[in-house]
Every structure is written in C-alpha cells, then in structure tokens.
Write a protein that holds these residues in place. Structure first.
Motif, PDB file in Angstrom:
ATOM      1  N   THR A 106       0.849  -1.182   0.000  1.00 44.31           N
ATOM      2  CA  THR A 106       0.000   0.000   0.000  1.00 44.31           C
ATOM      3  C   THR A 106       0.890   1.239   0.000  1.00 44.31           C
ATOM      4  N   VAL A 133      -8.507  -3.197   0.276  1.00 44.26           N
ATOM      5  CA  VAL A 133      -7.293  -4.008   0.390  1.00 44.26           C
ATOM      6  C   VAL A 133      -7.634  -5.377   0.970  1.00 44.26           C
ATOM      7  N   VAL A 148      -2.316   0.560  -4.537  1.00 45.92           N
ATOM      8  CA  VAL A 148      -2.118  -0.760  -3.933  1.00 45.92           C
ATOM      9  C   VAL A 148      -1.531  -1.679  -5.001  1.00 45.92           C
TER      10      VAL A 148
END
Length: 499
Positions: free
Chosen positions: A55, A128, A160
């Motif tokens: 991330t 995520v 991401v």
C-alpha cells in the motif's frame, strides 16, 4: 472511484463489503522474445499461493497517463514482469516471455461513493482486505496496480500493488521500486539508502597472526571459542527447525487455535499501525540495540497486553511462542549498489528472485512493569540468533528436501508444516533515508505485507518496516484481533520510561 469509459480495468466493490471479481480484458499475444525461457526456481514454486501487497500513499492525485508511461518503461528492466509460468506437459514450470498490455494490469475500482465519503480510510482498508478474494489471471504476468484516487487521513491518493511472490521476494521488489523513484529534494538523482550495518563479533574479524603474548593467546582463545559457540548454536537451531517441520508445534492460544476450532474462523484484514521512526531510533540509541530489536519488543508488548487482557490468564504467567523470521540470503551488497546496477542497465548482475532463509525466533508473552524489558528480551533473543548459521542451513535444507522428495512432497512437509506449527511471521525491509517521489508523485508512505502463507489460517502477523519517516506494523490476521490490537500505543509507553 474510477470513471466510466476509462481505458484501464475497472473493479467494483459493493456496499456489503463482498467484492465482485475484477473484470479485465485478455492479454496480448506472446512477443518475439518468448524464446527467452528459464525454469521456475523451486522456492518460487513453493510460493504458489502467496502474494505480496504494498500500500503506497501518494501526496497528490493519481495521474494515470504518467504512471502508465512509467510502468511501461520499468517493464523492460525486470523480465519477470513480462513473463508467465507455463508447463506444456513438463514436470516443472518455466518462465516464458509474453507481450504485456499495461492497461490490463492497471485497476481503477469503482467504490460506493457514500462509503468513501463517510470514511475514506475504512474504504481503503475494505478494498485491500478484498484482494485475497479476487483471483489473478494466470494467462498474463501476475502483477497489478490498483488506484484509489481519493484523499484519506494520511495521503491524497492511494496505490495498492499486488504481486505474486514467485516474481521475487521483498528485496527484489523494493530494488525495482526504488530504481524507479527519485529523491524529492533533487528529482535528478536516485534516493539515498542507508549503509549496511557492520557485523560485529569475534567470528567476523579476520585472523591475523600475532607474536606470542598473553594478550594474543587470550584473543586466539576468544576467537576459537566464538566458533565453538557458533557451531553449537547452529546444531541446536537446525535440530529445532527440523523438529518444527516434522511435529513440534506451538501451544494453542488466542493467536493460534486448533484446526478443528471452526468458531475461530473469521474474516481477515490488513491493518496498518504507524510509529514514528524518530521515537524508535531514540529507544534504539538509548538501549544500544537495533531498530528491529525495538520493533520486536514493541510487538511482544502489544501482543502480551492483548493476550492477558482477553484470555484471563494470570498476569504473572509467561508463555514462549515461536515466530518465523525471513532473512535475505543474498551477498552483503548494499541495496544502493543493486539499485545503481538497475539504473545503469546491468540488470543481469542483480540477484533477482526469491532468496530467503528462515530463522525460528522465540517470541515471549509476559507482563513486565518496565516496558523496556520487552526490548531487552528481544535484543537478547536476536543476539543469540546472530551467533548461528541457522539461516544458511535452513535455506540449504529446503533445497535438499526439494531435490530428494520433489516439490509437492517437500512443500507439504517443510513449507506448510513449518508455518502451521508456529504462531507469527516477521519480516522487515529497509527503504530510503529521505522523502521520495515516483514519476512526479510524492510518496508519503509505503506499507508492504503478504497473504497466502499457510500460517494465516491462524492469526499471524507479518511485519515490515520502511525507513524514511515512519515504521509500519502491517498485520494480516483475524478481524477481531485487528480491531483490538493497538500497536500504535506501545512506543509512547516505551518512551515514558526514564533512561
């Protein structure tokens, strides 16, 4: 929140939190350089179900055309990102070059605008967390960039990255990432990275013949004794590693339950907790230890507080669990040197792929009146492991078992059993020492993690550090544990102690 009609792939995340599959077009046909083939390494094959997730918080909105052009340029530097695994009836897979349509690997998800506006941080976390449920198309190279172009509490936008672990380990990927970055203060140069820590101890000192004297004899005796300690520690550690792979498992706790405990199964999430690197370094300097010692101690303190608070176990008790520490087995070439090789076009001289060894690191749960006791315990444990060649032997043992038993048998016997019989996994990754930018996008933070290791059917934590302003605890574990574990509260407690 992707716009319709975008040339990039689009994924939707419904308000219920259950992700829809990512819809992407098929890859282009293979290119003329597909003849460049090589076997997939045994270690990469063992990583079949494991993915790395990074991330990245950006300090400006996402400029998709600029990032697309940068990605297309970087592909030429690392052949794995232009290759797929094929078998064609062969016993073991091999890498085969293929043409890459960059747009297939750039995902702009369509999220619920109401949820994003209400809590953008939670929207990023939810997205995520959904990635492990979204399969990747193995007919094209196994990497993706997901762009979340809305502000959160710690970034203007978020990227991401999801990469299959067979493409490389954390060191390989961070080398490639930093080779594409530039210093924020001077965009004409590469970011500066820290120098390697010089190893200390008698076994690392070169042997020099000295004239006979009492001091020379004492130094020689210390040098010989250090090697005896090294040999003994190595034998003990290798035996423990073999026993763990065969039968020796950690006790069942809040962090690791029996396989048949269905009630313990719950959704898993990535949760990031940040600590000030200046605070960590302050503790490190005061205690004359390393950053990793402080982080292991802080993790031990956090998990100890959670365990004794939730379990009702006597706070005078102590529990020793074991963690797996991943270690880079490459030669001690600095990360800066590798990045410089990539930048100068000497890609073939870089040690790519997965070159990892393993260390079984004891992990203690206890309640101490002095919070610094956690750091002291971690420091003593890690120092003991430094006087061992465990990481070399475990790396070689894995290779030997792969050759003797075959990939399928060895993978089940060593890889899965080793993770299933331990509780937690640790890893760390050093980054630049200054603020960086990537293709004109200032980078506020990087937080890598992983999913898919057999251990995470129990709530294991995988922790990485990225050194430029903050260090991140990035956890992939059970939902209830993630909500209650407050790693960010630990360092302030350590700093309250008087040195």
């Amino acid at each position: 929140m992707g716009s319709t009609g975008s040339p990039y792939s689009v994924a939707a995340l419904p308000t219920s939190g259950r992700p829809l599959p990512i819809r992407t077009p098929r890859s282009a046909t293979a290119s003329d350089d597909s003849a460049a083939e090589e076997p997939v390494s045994p270690t990469a094959i063992l990583m079949d179900a494991i993915y790395i997730v990074v991330t990245i918080g950006l300090g400006c909105p996402v400029n998709l055309p600029v990032l697309r052009a940068g990605l297309a340029t970087q592909l030429a530097r690392y052949p794995r990102f232009r290759s797929i695994q094929v078998t064609d009836g062969c016993k073991n897979p091999r890498w085969e070059r293929t043409a890459v349509n960059v747009d297939d690997h750039m995902i702009v998800p369509t999220l619920d605008p109401v949820a994003v506006e209400a809590d953008p941080d939670q929207a990023v976390d939810d997205y995520v967390a959904s990635l492990p449920e979204l399969p990747m198309d193995r007919s094209r190279p196994l990497w993706e960039f997901h762009f979340l172009d809305f502000p959160t509490s710690d970034a203007t936008s978020t990227v991401v990255i999801r990469v299959h672990h067979s493409l490389g380990d954390g060191t390989s990927l961070i080398m490639l990432l930093l080779a594409s970055a530039r210093s924020a203060s001077d965009p004409t140069r590469l970011p500066t990275m820290r120098e390697l820590t010089v190893r200390t101890g008698a076994i690392y000192k070169p042997w020099r013949r000295q004239p006979p004297s009492a001091g020379a004899l004492a130094a020689s005796a210390a040098w010989v004794f250090s090697y005896l300690v090294l040999a003994w520690n190595t034998v003990v550690d290798v035996a423990s590693f073999a026993a763990t792979a065969a039968f020796l498992g950690d006790p069942h706790t809040l962090f690791r339950r029996a396989d048949h405990d269905v009630a313990f199964i719950s959704p898993r999430r990535f949760v990031r907790r940040s600590l000030s690197l200046d605070d960590v370094r302050f503790i490190k300097n005061a205690m004359n230890c390393t950053v990793n010692d402080v982080l292991v101690g802080a993790t031990s303190a956090a998990l100890s507080q959670y365990y004794f608070r939730k379990s009702g176990y006597s706070k005078t008790g102590k529990l020793c669990l074991r963690s797996i520490l991943f270690v880079n087995t490459r030669p001690t070439t600095s990360l800066q040197a590798y990045v410089n090789m990539i930048e100068s076009g000497k890609v073939d001289d870089v040690a790519w792929g997965n070159q990892l060894g393993y260390i079984l690191l004891p992990f203690h749960l206890a309640m101490h009146d002095d919070p610094l006791a956690y750091v002291c315990k971690a420091m003593n444990t890690v120092d003991r492991k430094k006087s061992s060649l465990e990481v070399i032997f475990t790396y070689k043992m894995t290779e030997i078992f792969l050759k003797m038993l075959g990939l399928k048998q060895a993978g089940a016997f060593i890889f899965k059993r080793m993770f299933a019989n331990t509780t937690i996994s640790f890893s760390n990754m050093a980054g630049p020492t200054e603020q960086i930018e990537s293709y004109g996008h200032p980078v506020d933070f990087l937080a890598p993690s992983v999913y898919g290791i057999p251990q995470v059917r129990h709530p294991g934590s995988y922790i990485k550090t990225f050194n430029f302003k903050q260090t991140f605890f990035y956890l992939y574990q059970q939902n209830h544990l993630s909500e209650n574990l407050q790693c960010k509260d630990i360092c302030p407690q350590l700093l309250m102690c008087r040195f």
